[in-house]
Design an enzyme around this catalytic site. Structure first.
Site, PDB file in Angstrom:
ATOM      1  N   HIS B   8     -33.571  67.043 -71.467  1.00 48.60           N
ATOM      2  CA  HIS B   8     -35.332  68.231 -71.197  1.00 48.60           C
ATOM      3  C   HIS B   8     -36.176  67.139 -70.327  1.00 48.60           C
ATOM      4  O   HIS B   8     -36.244  65.533 -70.257  1.00 48.60           O
ATOM      5  CB  HIS B   8     -35.521  67.957 -72.883  1.00 48.60           C
ATOM      6  CG  HIS B   8     -34.562  68.536 -73.369  1.00 48.60           C
ATOM      7  ND1 HIS B   8     -35.022  69.502 -73.739  1.00 48.60           N
ATOM      8  CD2 HIS B   8     -34.407  68.204 -74.773  1.00 48.60           C
ATOM      9  CE1 HIS B   8     -34.267  70.413 -74.367  1.00 48.60           C
ATOM     10  NE2 HIS B   8     -33.221  69.718 -75.523  1.00 48.60           N
ATOM     11  N   ARG B  71     -39.552  69.548 -72.608  1.00 45.64           N
ATOM     12  CA  ARG B  71     -39.390  68.834 -73.379  1.00 45.64           C
ATOM     13  C   ARG B  71     -38.918  69.585 -74.794  1.00 45.64           C
ATOM     14  O   ARG B  71     -40.439  69.941 -75.858  1.00 45.64           O
ATOM     15  CB  ARG B  71     -40.333  67.626 -73.571  1.00 45.64           C
ATOM     16  CG  ARG B  71     -39.872  66.833 -74.721  1.00 45.64           C
ATOM     17  CD  ARG B  71     -41.230  65.357 -74.211  1.00 45.64           C
ATOM     18  NE  ARG B  71     -42.415  65.551 -75.219  1.00 45.64           N
ATOM     19  CZ  ARG B  71     -43.437  65.801 -76.244  1.00 45.64           C
ATOM     20  NH1 ARG B  71     -42.463  65.427 -76.686  1.00 45.64           N
ATOM     21  NH2 ARG B  71     -44.817  66.024 -76.060  1.00 45.64           N
ATOM     22  N   SER B  73     -39.040  69.660 -78.069  1.00 46.16           N
ATOM     23  CA  SER B  73     -39.856  68.310 -78.961  1.00 46.16           C
ATOM     24  C   SER B  73     -41.701  68.623 -79.000  1.00 46.16           C
ATOM     25  O   SER B  73     -42.303  69.285 -80.016  1.00 46.16           O
ATOM     26  CB  SER B  73     -39.890  67.078 -79.727  1.00 46.16           C
ATOM     27  OG  SER B  73     -40.408  66.818 -78.962  1.00 46.16           O
ATOM     28  N   GLU B 284     -28.017  65.040 -73.527  1.00 47.04           N
ATOM     29  CA  GLU B 284     -29.206  65.043 -74.204  1.00 47.04           C
ATOM     30  C   GLU B 284     -30.673  64.299 -73.731  1.00 47.04           C
ATOM     31  O   GLU B 284     -31.392  63.297 -74.128  1.00 47.04           O
ATOM     32  CB  GLU B 284     -29.205  64.968 -75.803  1.00 47.04           C
ATOM     33  CG  GLU B 284     -30.961  65.065 -76.345  1.00 47.04           C
ATOM     34  CD  GLU B 284     -30.660  65.073 -77.667  1.00 47.04           C
ATOM     35  OE1 GLU B 284     -29.792  64.630 -78.336  1.00 47.04           O
ATOM     36  OE2 GLU B 284     -31.520  65.283 -78.589  1.00 47.04           O
ATOM     37  N   ARG B 290     -33.648  56.306 -77.011  1.00 46.21           N
ATOM     38  CA  ARG B 290     -33.545  55.650 -75.799  1.00 46.21           C
ATOM     39  C   ARG B 290     -32.956  54.339 -75.487  1.00 46.21           C
ATOM     40  O   ARG B 290     -32.298  54.152 -74.319  1.00 46.21           O
ATOM     41  CB  ARG B 290     -34.863  55.549 -75.769  1.00 46.21           C
ATOM     42  CG  ARG B 290     -36.264  57.326 -75.845  1.00 46.21           C
ATOM     43  CD  ARG B 290     -36.002  58.028 -74.421  1.00 46.21           C
ATOM     44  NE  ARG B 290     -36.551  58.702 -74.835  1.00 46.21           N
ATOM     45  CZ  ARG B 290     -37.810  58.855 -74.411  1.00 46.21           C
ATOM     46  NH1 ARG B 290     -38.345  58.284 -73.444  1.00 46.21           N
ATOM     47  NH2 ARG B 290     -37.970  60.496 -74.888  1.00 46.21           N
TER      48      ARG B 290
END
Lengths: 335, 335
Positions: B8, B71, B73, B284, B290
């Site tokens: 994303h 993205r 979200s 992902e 992260r």
């Protein structure tokens, strides 16, 4: 002793359904005055309902004691109101008490709570006290979503739940986090709603300081912890990104997973990943999956077989899994 | 070629957030007339946003091509109405198109859809056609819960979705089943809402005959299939109890899992349990997690490393995982 921490009375005599049908019929009649009603079930019917099911499986599979509660999908807290839920819970819990009185060496009781959407869980304190203090129950099933798949209650870490937790701590009883039937067509009750609720609860616990407020509060997350052990790296990573404690520290004294995972590779993952002190043997028998696995020739939910075949487990680990951890989590278990 | 099916644009230049902030501010102003607005982002800003993130990781990890979408979200379909969602989706998709035009060898595009709670998904057909026919996109992200955690839409197997599926089939593009941000405080977006949605979608597919109606319809269930592979025995057993097909037959040509599972034991389970034809490499990246795993010294989401360390995978299996399956699921991928 081999203690199965997760069994429901899914085979209850038909008198229970008759009571429930009558209760639900009353809800539809605007002139009906809610009453507790009666449960017409004989001791022989109870014996018969267990002898060819849970008791037979205990004997065949070599387990000793089942921590036993009313059928989870039957709680259906979304139906009716708090009074509906109270009457139903009292009957279900009394029935479990009768089971445990008839077979005190095979079953020990955990109660259903009279939860209802929008009603603070403090309304469940009285029934919890009755079950624990008067009837010898050792724990409860707490539904994080009494709405049945609409998820309208606050998260389990919200202060909304605190009065109930205070009573749990005082009585020294744990709760299994267990939703009931889904009335949301998106969620299959045992296939996704149960597993989702387990995953959801874990993430709620991960992101809040509930166990700082209640250091002795204990939850069992059933169905092997939902999706959590499979995604353990994701949760370790999320916790780290959010400056939360290590997962092992976060769950140490407070969060436990059962072994209701119905194939060997899943069980192996669970036992490899989750600290051995945080796993309780469970089978959910007789429960979500009733059949025999054609790949093994044994029941899917005969989870003891999977554990028995994990050769690298030490004797001490087995003892914890099958008995020691359950005794620590359920200190009122005295058998 | 190593194709990552799940990336994303989480590192988009701040101009995207500025557009969104302005759009959200407009929603709060009763006098505001909704307009598409503009996105002020230069090509250099796009390059900069990728060079030290996705492109760097592609080089470091040895992957070649990322199937890239806005993205997840950020889609936030629950905010505003269908017009809000359309304007936002068009900007996000145009931005992805610019990324793919600047780096045609590194990224290929998948689109966000202008879904909105209560609005039939047929309203997304036009944007899907625009993205596929005019901009060369090869798939879409379909949100099974545009309400953001309230689950108010019908299940994915309901005829409500059929007009959109007809267009997917006609264009021969798959959808990744991907929810967006949760606005329900019970669900942490990346920790539980994402995983729950994956599990939920699988169980919906298991209990209906959607793929009899659409034999060539294809879905990717991300995040390693949510809780499904870990509970594969449960799902095999539920399917059997309900007289449904074998899971392997049910998913064969229609349901695929990515490898966004952030630890080796989870990846091993996935590769052991799910048919090799139904797994697509994905990371992902840059996404939900992260950080670097202190236990390995490598990024949690460097999923290629886990797969590389599974020694029992054959060369043919690796080829399927890393490339062949993606080409089969996304036939419009021509690179």
């Amino acid at each position: 002793m081999i203690i199965d921490c997760h069994g429901h009375y899914t085979t209850a005599p038909k008198g229970l359904q008759a009571f429930r049908d009558s209760q639900l019929a009353g809800l539809k009649d605007p002139k009906h005055v809610p009453s507790k009603g009666t449960l017409k079930i004989t001791d022989d019917e109870i014996r018969e309902s267990l002898e060819n099911a849970q008791l037979k499986f205990q004997r065949e599979r070599g387990t000793d004691l089942t921590i036993f509660s009313p059928r989870a999908s039957g709680m259906a807290h979304h139906i009716g109101d708090a009074t509906t839920s109270l009457h139903c819970s009292q009957h279900c819990n009394d029935l479990i008490h009768r089971v445990c009185s008839l077979y005190p060496e095979n079953f020990v009781a955990v109660c259903q709570l009279p939860q209802s959407p929008g009603v603070p869980p403090s309304n469940c304190i009285q029934e919890l006290e009755r079950c624990v203090n008067e009837l010898g129950f050792i724990g409860c099933n707490l539904n994080p979503d009494p709405s049945g798949g609409h998820w309208t209650a606050p998260p389990l870490t919200d202060k909304y739940w605190y009065p109930f937790y205070e009573k749990m701590v005082e009585l020294d009883v744990p709760a299994m986090v267990h939703v009931s039937a889904s009335c949301n067509p998106n969620f299959h009750t045992t296939g996704s709603h149960y597993i989702n609720a387990d995953t959801t609860a874990f993430m709620q616990f991960l992101t809040a300081d509930l166990f700082k407020d209640f250091p002795t509060l204990r939850f069992i997350i059933p169905h092997g912890g939902g999706g959590v052990p499979y995604h353990w790296g994701r949760y370790r990573g999320l916790a780290q990104d959010m400056n939360r404690p290590l997962l092992v520290d976060l769950i140490r004294n407070n969060v436990f997973f059962d072994t209701c995972v119905y194939h060997l590779p899943g069980i192996e993952l669970l036992l490899k990943i989750v600290p051995m002190d945080n796993i309780l043997f469970g089978s959910e028998m007789v429960g979500a999956v009733r059949g025999i696995d054609p790949e093994t020739g044994f029941y899917f939910d005969d989870t003891k077989r999977y554990i028995d075949s994990v050769t690298w487990l030490s004797g001490g680990d087995r003892k914890k899994l099958f008995e020691g951890n359950a005794r620590r989590v359920y200190p009122r278990l005295k058998l």
